[in-house]
Design an enzyme around this catalytic site. Structure first.
Site, PDB file in Angstrom:
ATOM      1  N   GLY A  53      -7.052  -3.975  -4.147  1.00 56.44           N
ATOM      2  CA  GLY A  53      -6.136  -3.379  -5.118  1.00 56.44           C
ATOM      3  C   GLY A  53      -6.258  -3.871  -6.549  1.00 56.44           C
ATOM      4  N   GLU A 108      -3.561 -10.318  -9.250  1.00 57.58           N
ATOM      5  CA  GLU A 108      -3.067  -9.459  -8.153  1.00 57.58           C
ATOM      6  C   GLU A 108      -2.637  -8.105  -8.704  1.00 57.58           C
ATOM      7  OE1 GLU A 108      -2.414  -8.882  -5.078  1.00 57.58           O
ATOM      8  OE2 GLU A 108      -2.112 -10.724  -3.919  1.00 57.58           O
ATOM      9  N   ASP A 109      -2.746  -7.081  -7.894  1.00 59.62           N
ATOM     10  CA  ASP A 109      -2.248  -5.772  -8.294  1.00 59.62           C
ATOM     11  C   ASP A 109      -0.722  -5.749  -8.243  1.00 59.62           C
ATOM     12  OD1 ASP A 109      -2.213  -6.039  -5.524  1.00 59.62           O
ATOM     13  OD2 ASP A 109      -3.086  -4.085  -5.100  1.00 59.62           O
ATOM     14  N   ASP A 112       4.697  -7.808  -3.474  1.00 60.25           N
ATOM     15  CA  ASP A 112       5.714  -7.096  -2.712  1.00 60.25           C
ATOM     16  C   ASP A 112       6.583  -8.136  -1.996  1.00 60.25           C
ATOM     17  OD1 ASP A 112       7.149  -5.386  -1.108  1.00 60.25           O
ATOM     18  OD2 ASP A 112       5.445  -4.517  -0.074  1.00 60.25           O
ATOM     19  N   LYS A 140       7.694  -6.060  -7.204  1.00 59.05           N
ATOM     20  CA  LYS A 140       8.888  -5.387  -6.680  1.00 59.05           C
ATOM     21  C   LYS A 140      10.013  -6.413  -6.652  1.00 59.05           C
ATOM     22  CE  LYS A 140       6.292  -2.178  -3.808  1.00 59.05           C
ATOM     23  NZ  LYS A 140       5.955  -1.755  -2.445  1.00 59.05           N
ATOM     24  N   PHE A 161       7.163   2.605  -2.621  1.00 63.73           N
ATOM     25  CA  PHE A 161       5.737   2.510  -2.376  1.00 63.73           C
ATOM     26  C   PHE A 161       5.012   3.227  -3.512  1.00 63.73           C
ATOM     27  CE2 PHE A 161       1.635   3.323  -0.403  1.00 63.73           C
ATOM     28  CZ  PHE A 161       1.391   2.071   0.144  1.00 63.73           C
ATOM     29  N   ASP A 168      -3.630   1.708  -3.142  1.00 63.75           N
ATOM     30  CA  ASP A 168      -3.993   2.780  -2.216  1.00 63.75           C
ATOM     31  C   ASP A 168      -2.864   3.208  -1.305  1.00 63.75           C
ATOM     32  OD1 ASP A 168      -4.028   0.314  -0.616  1.00 63.75           O
ATOM     33  OD2 ASP A 168      -4.872   1.597   0.953  1.00 63.75           O
ATOM     34  N   ARG A 174      -6.756   5.286  -5.009  1.00 60.84           N
ATOM     35  CA  ARG A 174      -6.945   4.143  -5.915  1.00 60.84           C
ATOM     36  C   ARG A 174      -7.454   4.604  -7.277  1.00 60.84           C
ATOM     37  NH1 ARG A 174      -6.710  -0.577  -2.774  1.00 60.84           N
ATOM     38  NH2 ARG A 174      -7.550  -0.393  -0.685  1.00 60.84           N
TER      39      ARG A 174
HETATM   40  P1  IMP Z   1       2.741  -8.867  -0.297  1.00 64.61           P
HETATM   41  O1  IMP Z   1       1.932  -9.896   0.434  1.00 64.61           O
HETATM   42  O2  IMP Z   1       3.777  -8.243   0.580  1.00 64.61           O
HETATM   43  O3  IMP Z   1       3.309  -9.371  -1.590  1.00 64.61           O
HETATM   44  O4  IMP Z   1       1.802  -7.649  -0.595  1.00 64.61           O
HETATM   45  C1  IMP Z   1       0.779  -7.699  -1.481  1.00 64.61           C
HETATM   46  C2  IMP Z   1      -0.270  -6.613  -1.195  1.00 64.61           C
HETATM   47  O5  IMP Z   1       0.227  -5.493  -0.467  1.00 64.61           O
HETATM   48  C3  IMP Z   1      -0.726  -6.069  -2.505  1.00 64.61           C
HETATM   49  O6  IMP Z   1      -1.787  -6.827  -3.032  1.00 64.61           O
HETATM   50  C4  IMP Z   1      -1.114  -4.635  -2.160  1.00 64.61           C
HETATM   51  O7  IMP Z   1      -2.455  -4.577  -1.762  1.00 64.61           O
HETATM   52  C5  IMP Z   1      -0.230  -4.262  -1.008  1.00 64.61           C
HETATM   53  N1  IMP Z   1       0.943  -3.477  -1.468  1.00 64.61           N
HETATM   54  C6  IMP Z   1       2.216  -3.910  -1.602  1.00 64.61           C
HETATM   55  N2  IMP Z   1       3.027  -2.952  -2.039  1.00 64.61           N
HETATM   56  C7  IMP Z   1       2.252  -1.855  -2.202  1.00 64.61           C
HETATM   57  C8  IMP Z   1       2.518  -0.511  -2.683  1.00 64.61           C
HETATM   58  O8  IMP Z   1       3.638  -0.134  -3.051  1.00 64.61           O
HETATM   59  N3  IMP Z   1       1.444   0.318  -2.700  1.00 64.61           N
HETATM   60  C9  IMP Z   1       0.198  -0.045  -2.318  1.00 64.61           C
HETATM   61  N4  IMP Z   1      -0.098  -1.288  -1.895  1.00 64.61           N
HETATM   62  C10 IMP Z   1       0.920  -2.183  -1.843  1.00 64.61           C
END
Ligand code: IMP
Length: 183
Positions: A53, A108-109, A112, A140, A161, A168, A174
């Site tokens: 991402g 990081e993208d 979450d 978020k 989302f 993606d 993407r």
């Molecule tokens: P975390 O570990 O829950 O913070 O998630 C991080 C990863 O989940 C990110 O680097 C994204 O690749 C993916 N991700 C989280 N939220 C979204 C979203 O809304 N759309 C797409 N990918 C997401």
């Protein structure tokens, strides 16, 4: 069943709402690059992009950082076809750089639940970098399961989302130039 691509549905059928335009992303990325250039003046950081991402944001961000830097990438497992985190973070591709005593900036993208950044901090800290910071295009706000201070955040967004600009849904979308909310 329609034979239109998901890309066409998003861009032309108004099925998804634009959350951030490419102009907003560009302007904020420029600001972050400026701030990072100031903060790392006199240092030569290793900027580590988190795949998949983070690749577009990383590519745009480093072009706004006006100091010497090196790059590397790490690949983490994605959500697969799910829209929610499985809670497990798996490393699919390791970095090649030696990061001990180096200034490391992880790109990081989106943050979450915060589990990915938390896992990366734990992993990279073992190598004793001179400093370890994180930059994320999106966070978020209401969602974080684990408390984690991100050093540089592009945009705080509500718990939806999102797709596009590297992010993606089932590995596609993407290549959308803006960030869209998938309802
Ligand atoms: P975390 O570990 O829950 O913070 O998630 C991080 C990863 O989940 C990110 O680097 C994204 O690749 C993916 N991700 C989280 N939220 C979204 C979203 O809304 N759309 C797409 N990918 C997401």
């Amino acid at each position: 069943m329609s034979n239109r691509s998901e890309f066409e549905r998003v861009v032309f059928d108004n099925k998804f709402r634009v959350l951030l335009t490419r102009e907003q992303i560009e302007a904020r990325t420029r600001e972050l690059g400026k701030q990072i250039s100031t903060d790392y003046r006199g240092k030569q950081p290793i900027v580590i992009g988190v795949l998949n991402g983070g690749f577009l944001f990383m590519a745009d961000l480093i072009r706004h950082i006006e100091i010497d830097l090196e790059i590397d990438f790490i690949k983490l497992s994605s959500y697969g076809d799910q829209k929610v985190s499985s809670g497990r973070v798996e490393v699919l591709k390791e970095i090649n750089a030696e990061i001990s005593n180096r200034h490391v900036l992880v790109v990081e993208d989106i943050v979450d639940t915060g589990l990915s950044v938390k896992a990366l901090e734990k992993k990279f800290s073992v190598s004793k970098p001179a400093s370890l910071r994180f930059v994320a295009l999106l966070r978020k706000t209401e969602k974080a399961k684990v408390h984690f201070d991100i050093d540089y955040v592009g945009f705080e967004i509500p718990d939806h989302f999102v797709v596009g600009y590297g992010l993606d849904y089932k590995q596609i979308l993407r290549n959308l130039p803006a960030v869209y909310v998938m309802e």
